[in-house]
Design a protein around this motif. Structure first.
Motif, short mmCIF file in Angstrom:
data_model
loop_
_atom_site.label_atom_id
_atom_site.label_comp_id
_atom_site.label_asym_id
_atom_site.label_seq_id
_atom_site.Cartn_x
_atom_site.Cartn_y
_atom_site.Cartn_z
N ARG A 208 1.01 -1.13 0.19
CA ARG A 208 -0.18 -0.20 0.20
C ARG A 208 0.62 1.09 0.12
NH1 ARG A 208 -3.23 -3.07 3.37
NH2 ARG A 208 -2.51 -2.34 5.56
N LEU A 209 2.02 2.05 1.03
CA LEU A 209 3.14 2.43 0.42
C LEU A 209 3.73 2.42 -0.55
CD1 LEU A 209 4.33 1.67 3.77
CD2 LEU A 209 2.50 3.34 3.14
N LEU A 210 3.65 1.20 -1.32
CA LEU A 210 4.49 1.52 -2.73
C LEU A 210 2.86 2.17 -4.04
CD1 LEU A 210 6.37 -1.90 -2.78
CD2 LEU A 210 7.44 1.22 -2.27
N GLY A 211 1.93 2.10 -3.39
CA GLY A 211 0.77 3.10 -4.18
C GLY A 211 0.40 1.38 -5.26
N ARG A 212 0.62 0.02 -4.23
CA ARG A 212 0.25 -1.11 -5.37
C ARG A 212 -1.37 -1.73 -5.04
NH1 ARG A 212 3.81 -3.06 -9.04
NH2 ARG A 212 2.72 -4.75 -9.52
N SER B 148 -3.14 -6.45 -0.46
CA SER B 148 -2.83 -4.40 0.22
C SER B 148 -4.37 -4.58 0.57
CB SER B 148 -2.21 -4.20 -1.46
OG SER B 148 -3.20 -3.86 -1.94
N ALA B 149 -5.17 -5.38 -0.28
CA ALA B 149 -7.11 -5.50 0.48
C ALA B 149 -6.92 -5.14 1.67
CB ALA B 149 -7.57 -5.57 -0.96
N ALA C 99 -11.14 -12.64 4.47
CA ALA C 99 -12.46 -13.55 3.96
C ALA C 99 -11.68 -14.23 3.33
CB ALA C 99 -13.47 -12.54 4.20
N ARG C 100 -11.43 -12.75 1.78
CA ARG C 100 -10.42 -12.92 0.31
C ARG C 100 -9.12 -14.23 0.80
NH1 ARG C 100 -10.28 -8.51 -2.94
NH2 ARG C 100 -9.44 -9.76 -4.33
N LEU C 101 -7.90 -13.65 1.94
CA LEU C 101 -7.21 -14.79 2.16
C LEU C 101 -7.26 -15.75 2.43
CD1 LEU C 101 -4.84 -12.04 3.86
CD2 LEU C 101 -4.57 -12.23 0.96
N CYS C 102 -8.57 -16.11 3.27
CA CYS C 102 -8.60 -17.35 3.71
C CYS C 102 -9.09 -18.38 2.20
CB CYS C 102 -10.26 -17.47 3.92
SG CYS C 102 -9.76 -17.14 6.04
N LYS C 103 -10.26 -17.74 1.74
CA LYS C 103 -10.05 -18.80 0.55
C LYS C 103 -9.09 -18.68 -0.74
CE LYS C 103 -14.86 -16.60 -0.75
NZ LYS C 103 -15.78 -15.45 -1.35
#
Length: 281
Positions: free
Chosen positions: A126-130, A135-136, A140-144
């Motif tokens: 996020r600090l790199l603007g990516r 970075s989200a 829940a999405r990372l569990c998927k």
């Protein structure tokens, strides 16, 4: 995936039968993804450019073998070429089909620590603007993502005896606690001369690895344990990083893999707020 693949790669590379460590095999993964796309739902875009539906499979296999041969040369022509890539995990059944001589050492880690490590990388990005999945910051999405990475290989390991003989699951926690014991099944399954499993501070000497460690974006994946001796410092980091809700969420969403990999012991009490007491199975 942040599940200890770098550490496992370094440990296996202590075997005298392996060569110089190379950069992660992302090129291989991208070629596999092209095959999955144009051999599947987007096959109509490829049909007019291939002599037959099977041609794409043959061309993919030939390209992979050519790249692996070049990697073998770069690695010093070892008895066993050891490559690392995280993104290939969901595609292991396909890789097993395309490369029948390949064997797989699959690093697994407690999903709460894995997700905590991904979130740490995401904060740097996020600090790199990516804008990435990491970075989200969605647990829940990372569990998927965690489930998607391991379930195909786990199912195949349980149902296919030939794949079972070619794949070894190694828990990150076991590898840092006792590398020699954790690697014993790798040496046996792969037919490799055992290495000492001892890692010292090992600054990357290969140009490709040095570039990745200092690259503006890719260095976001680096931690203080990268290229360092074996350490258990990252075990349990989720306790100070995840909320009680996040912990319950991961335990529930990743329950099948937690049980399969031996992480589903009873857990009582929220370590961030000891006044809140509950049990997660």
């Amino acid at each position: 995936m942040r599940s200890g693949t770098s550490l496992l790669h370094r440990l296996i590379s202590t075997s005298p039968d392996t060569g110089e460590r190379l950069a992660p095999a992302r090129l291989i993964v991208d070629i596999l993804q092209l095959y999955i796309r144009y051999g599947g739902e987007d096959s109509a875009f490829a049909a007019d450019y291939l002599q037959s539906p099977d041609a794409l499979l043959g061309e993919t296999r030939r390209f992979l073998y050519a790249r692996l041969h070049d990697a073998w040369l770069h690695s010093g022509k070892p008895q066993c070429l050891v490559l690392r890539t995280v993104e290939v995990a969901p595609m292991l059944p396909l890789v097993a089909q395309l490369l029948p001589e390949a064997k797989f050492a699959i690093s697994v880690r407690e999903p709460k620590d894995t997700i905590t490590s991904i979130l740490t990388v995401g904060a740097k990005q996020r600090l790199l603007g990516r804008r990435t999945l990491a970075s989200a910051g969605s647990v829940a999405r990372l569990c998927k993502t965690y489930n998607r990475a391991y379930l195909p290989a786990l199912r195949m390991h349980r149902t296919n005896g030939q794949f079972r003989d070619r794949a070894v699951f190694v828990r990150y926690e076991d590898a840092v606690a006792d590398p020699a014991a954790a690697l014993a099944k790798v040496w046996q399954s792969f037919g490799l001369q055992p290495g000492d499993g001892i890692l010292t501070a090992d600054p990357a000497k290969r140009a490709s690895l040095r570039e990745l460690l200092t690259h503006r974006y890719w260095r976001s994946y680096r931690t203080e344990l990268s290229e360092a001796p074996v350490s258990a410092r990252s075990i349990g980091t989720y306790r100070s990083a995840l909320t009680a809700s996040d912990i319950w969420n991961v335990n529930w969403r990743c329950r099948i893999l937690r049980r399969a990999f031996g992480y589903a012991e009873h857990w009582v009490g929220d370590l961030r707020d000891r006044q809140a007491s509950y049990e997660v199975r």
